[in-house]
Design an enzyme around this catalytic site. Structure first.
Site, PDB file in Angstrom:
ATOM      1  N   TYR A 164       0.828  -1.205   0.000  1.00  0.00           N
ATOM      2  CA  TYR A 164       0.000   0.000   0.000  1.00  0.00           C
ATOM      3  C   TYR A 164       0.870   1.267   0.000  1.00  0.00           C
ATOM      4  O   TYR A 164       0.619   2.213  -0.747  1.00  0.00           O
ATOM      5  CB  TYR A 164      -0.904  -0.063   1.229  1.00  0.00           C
ATOM      6  CG  TYR A 164      -1.907   1.043   1.379  1.00  0.00           C
ATOM      7  CD1 TYR A 164      -3.050   1.096   0.593  1.00  0.00           C
ATOM      8  CD2 TYR A 164      -1.725   2.030   2.350  1.00  0.00           C
ATOM      9  CE1 TYR A 164      -3.984   2.110   0.766  1.00  0.00           C
ATOM     10  CE2 TYR A 164      -2.659   3.031   2.527  1.00  0.00           C
ATOM     11  CZ  TYR A 164      -3.791   3.068   1.736  1.00  0.00           C
ATOM     12  OH  TYR A 164      -4.708   4.069   1.913  1.00  0.00           O
ATOM     13  N   LYS A 168       0.871   4.148  -2.794  1.00  0.00           N
ATOM     14  CA  LYS A 168       0.414   5.496  -2.436  1.00  0.00           C
ATOM     15  C   LYS A 168       1.476   6.552  -2.697  1.00  0.00           C
ATOM     16  O   LYS A 168       1.165   7.649  -3.144  1.00  0.00           O
ATOM     17  CB  LYS A 168      -0.045   5.525  -0.975  1.00  0.00           C
ATOM     18  CG  LYS A 168      -1.359   4.793  -0.738  1.00  0.00           C
ATOM     19  CD  LYS A 168      -2.393   5.195  -1.766  1.00  0.00           C
ATOM     20  CE  LYS A 168      -3.809   5.117  -1.291  1.00  0.00           C
ATOM     21  NZ  LYS A 168      -4.774   5.482  -2.340  1.00  0.00           N
TER      22      LYS A 168
HETATM   23  N1  LIG Z   1      -9.688   6.385   5.305  1.00  0.00           N
HETATM   24  C1  LIG Z   1      -8.452   6.770   5.503  1.00  0.00           C
HETATM   25  O1  LIG Z   1      -8.051   7.147   6.610  1.00  0.00           O
HETATM   26  C2  LIG Z   1      -7.484   6.772   4.365  1.00  0.00           C
HETATM   27  C3  LIG Z   1      -6.136   7.072   4.645  1.00  0.00           C
HETATM   28  C4  LIG Z   1      -5.234   7.173   3.605  1.00  0.00           C
HETATM   29  C5  LIG Z   1      -5.674   6.960   2.312  1.00  0.00           C
HETATM   30  N2  LIG Z   1      -6.978   6.628   2.065  1.00  0.00           N
HETATM   31  C6  LIG Z   1      -7.380   6.396   0.689  1.00  0.00           C
HETATM   32  O2  LIG Z   1      -8.590   7.071   0.438  1.00  0.00           O
HETATM   33  C7  LIG Z   1      -9.300   6.379  -0.588  1.00  0.00           C
HETATM   34  C8  LIG Z   1     -10.711   6.105  -0.129  1.00  0.00           C
HETATM   35  O3  LIG Z   1     -10.680   5.159   0.937  1.00  0.00           O
HETATM   36  P1  LIG Z   1     -11.822   5.029   2.043  1.00  0.00           P
HETATM   37  O4  LIG Z   1     -11.178   5.164   3.342  1.00  0.00           O
HETATM   38  O5  LIG Z   1     -12.971   5.897   1.705  1.00  0.00           O
HETATM   39  O6  LIG Z   1     -12.186   3.464   1.875  1.00  0.00           O
HETATM   40  P2  LIG Z   1     -13.504   2.750   1.326  1.00  0.00           P
HETATM   41  O7  LIG Z   1     -13.202   1.307   1.308  1.00  0.00           O
HETATM   42  O8  LIG Z   1     -14.689   3.229   2.103  1.00  0.00           O
HETATM   43  O9  LIG Z   1     -13.657   3.338  -0.138  1.00  0.00           O
HETATM   44  C9  LIG Z   1     -12.942   2.856  -1.237  1.00  0.00           C
HETATM   45  C10 LIG Z   1     -13.917   2.655  -2.364  1.00  0.00           C
HETATM   46  O10 LIG Z   1     -13.189   2.244  -3.539  1.00  0.00           O
HETATM   47  C11 LIG Z   1     -13.966   1.265  -4.191  1.00  0.00           C
HETATM   48  N3  LIG Z   1     -13.112   0.437  -5.049  1.00  0.00           N
HETATM   49  C12 LIG Z   1     -12.194  -0.481  -4.656  1.00  0.00           C
HETATM   50  N4  LIG Z   1     -11.629  -1.071  -5.723  1.00  0.00           N
HETATM   51  C13 LIG Z   1     -12.196  -0.494  -6.823  1.00  0.00           C
HETATM   52  C14 LIG Z   1     -12.001  -0.657  -8.211  1.00  0.00           C
HETATM   53  N5  LIG Z   1     -11.125  -1.553  -8.689  1.00  0.00           N
HETATM   54  N6  LIG Z   1     -12.718   0.108  -9.060  1.00  0.00           N
HETATM   55  C15 LIG Z   1     -13.634   1.006  -8.585  1.00  0.00           C
HETATM   56  N7  LIG Z   1     -13.866   1.181  -7.270  1.00  0.00           N
HETATM   57  C16 LIG Z   1     -13.151   0.450  -6.397  1.00  0.00           C
HETATM   58  C17 LIG Z   1     -14.606   0.470  -3.070  1.00  0.00           C
HETATM   59  O11 LIG Z   1     -15.737  -0.256  -3.515  1.00  0.00           O
HETATM   60  C18 LIG Z   1     -14.927   1.553  -2.058  1.00  0.00           C
HETATM   61  O12 LIG Z   1     -16.245   2.055  -2.199  1.00  0.00           O
HETATM   62  C19 LIG Z   1      -8.486   5.131  -0.887  1.00  0.00           C
HETATM   63  O13 LIG Z   1      -7.662   5.355  -1.999  1.00  0.00           O
HETATM   64  C20 LIG Z   1      -7.648   4.958   0.348  1.00  0.00           C
HETATM   65  O14 LIG Z   1      -6.487   4.209   0.094  1.00  0.00           O
HETATM   66  C21 LIG Z   1      -7.881   6.533   3.060  1.00  0.00           C
END
Ligand SMILES: NC(=O)c1ccc[n+]([C@@H]2O[C@H](COP(=O)([O-])OP(=O)(O)OC[C@H]3O[C@@H](n4cnc5c(N)ncnc54)[C@H](O)[C@@H]3O)[C@@H](O)[C@H]2O)c1
Length: 303
Positions: A164, A168
């Site tokens: 990851y 990222k």
């Molecule tokens: N939540 C956090 O604290 C956090 C921290 C750092 C980075 N992020 C990043 O933020 C972004 C959103 O994450 P989140 O926390 O909302 O998680 P989440 O799991 O709620 O949302 C991610 C969404 O991406 C969709 N997804 C996954 N694979 C896919 C694909 N191949 N094609 C289309 N859609 C797809 C999932 O169905 C999901 O709805 C991600 O890139 C995650 O890595 C989140």
């Protein structure tokens, strides 16, 4: 009060917008007048399965509030289909928010190729495919805003997240170069490293903090970066819990050796403190600035 951020004539693609942060971004973009393509494959947080309902629910919610949205259920690895869908239903694309993501956490000694590959495919290849398909349209119209979703796990590292973290921080490398290539066509490219209480972080963050880290506290930055008002490019922003900060590279002024003579590992050891001393450090903005101290060292010893 600054000029209001309006996106009435703008079409925004948000990947992974069926839940979590992406859903919140979609609702806020729509509230600010944008036409939103809500993409989501609808699988699990580990990238298994698929379902149309996640994206459909968000579209229904936007429409109920009087906004304009269409659902797309393709995987980001089929990025061209997603962009074509936006062109078919809205006739253009102005903003791409690369947000879709999954986790396959494992310590490196237990890492399997499938975990490494899937994380790479969704985060890096997916963001590449969607952005690559949108890019010619952004160039032709001389306008575009692209946002990549990085992570503090990439910037700083995090136990169990080698796959990851690689993906990222890779997206930030992509951000830096696309910002350079996009500038002359008014395509501005930025990255965020968000923290939000979503299914991805549930169980990882203490419950009382999780509740406070609302996804809605990340989206205002994303909508701003996706707006015409925004003039920022190549930026990286940590955001969450009602706070936003900008990250930049810092490099020590370093130690110089005579390039004509070469130098030994012992001399490296002897200068280690100086090599690592951040007093008066440089903050290079680009490759040319990054080369400054090295070029000065060459000049110092030039015959
Ligand atoms: N939540 C956090 O604290 C956090 C921290 C750092 C980075 N992020 C990043 O933020 C972004 C959103 O994450 P989140 O926390 O909302 O998680 P989440 O799991 O709620 O949302 C991610 C969404 O991406 C969709 N997804 C996954 N694979 C896919 C694909 N191949 N094609 C289309 N859609 C797809 C999932 O169905 C999901 O709805 C991600 O890139 C995650 O890595 C989140």
């Amino acid at each position: 009060m600054s000029e209001s951020v309006r996106l009435e004539d703008k079409v925004v693609i948000i990947t992974g917008a069926g839940g979590g942060l992406g859903r919140s971004h979609a609702l806020l973009f729509a509230k600010h007048g944008a036409k939103v393509l809500v993409n989501d494959l609808g699988g699990s947080a580990q990238g298994e399965g698929a379902s149309a309902s996640a994206a459909d629910r968000v579209v229904a919610q936007i429409r109920e509030a009087g906004g304009i949205a269409e659902a797309n259920h393709d995987s980001v690895t089929d990025g061209a289909k997603i962009v074509q869908n936006a062109l078919d239903v809205f006739g253009r694309v102005d903003v791409v928010v690369n947000n879709a993501g999954i986790l396959r956490d494992k310590t490196f000694h237990k890492m399997e190729d499938a975990d490494w590959d899937l994380v790479y495919q969704v985060h890096v290849e997916g963001a590449y495919k969607v952005t690559r398909a949108a890019w010619p349209h952004l160039r032709d119209q001389g306008y575009g805003r692209v946002i990549f979703t990085a992570s503090t796990s990439g910037i700083y590292g995090n136990f169990g997240q080698s796959n990851y973290g690689m993906a990222k921080l890779g997206l930030y490398g992509l951000t830096r170069t696309l910002a350079i290539e996009g500038r002359k066509n008014n395509i501005l490219v930025n990255a965020i490293a968000p923290t939000g209480g979503t299914r991805m972080t549930e169980g990882l963050i203490p419950p009382q903090v999780f509740e406070q880290l609302k996804p809605e506290l990340v989206s205002p930055l994303v909508v701003y970066l996706g707006s015409e008002q925004c003039e920022e490019t190549a930026g990286l922003f940590e955001v969450g819990g009602g706070w936003i900060g900008k990250v930049r590279w810092e490099r020590s002024l370093g130690a110089g050796f005579d390039p004509r003579q070469g130098f030994s590992p012992e001399e490296v050891a002897a200068h280690w403190q100086q090599i690592c001393d951040f007093e008066g450090a440089a903050h290079p903005q680009d490759n040319i600035e990054a080369l400054k101290e090295m070029m000065q060292n060459l000049q110092k010893y030039a015959l």
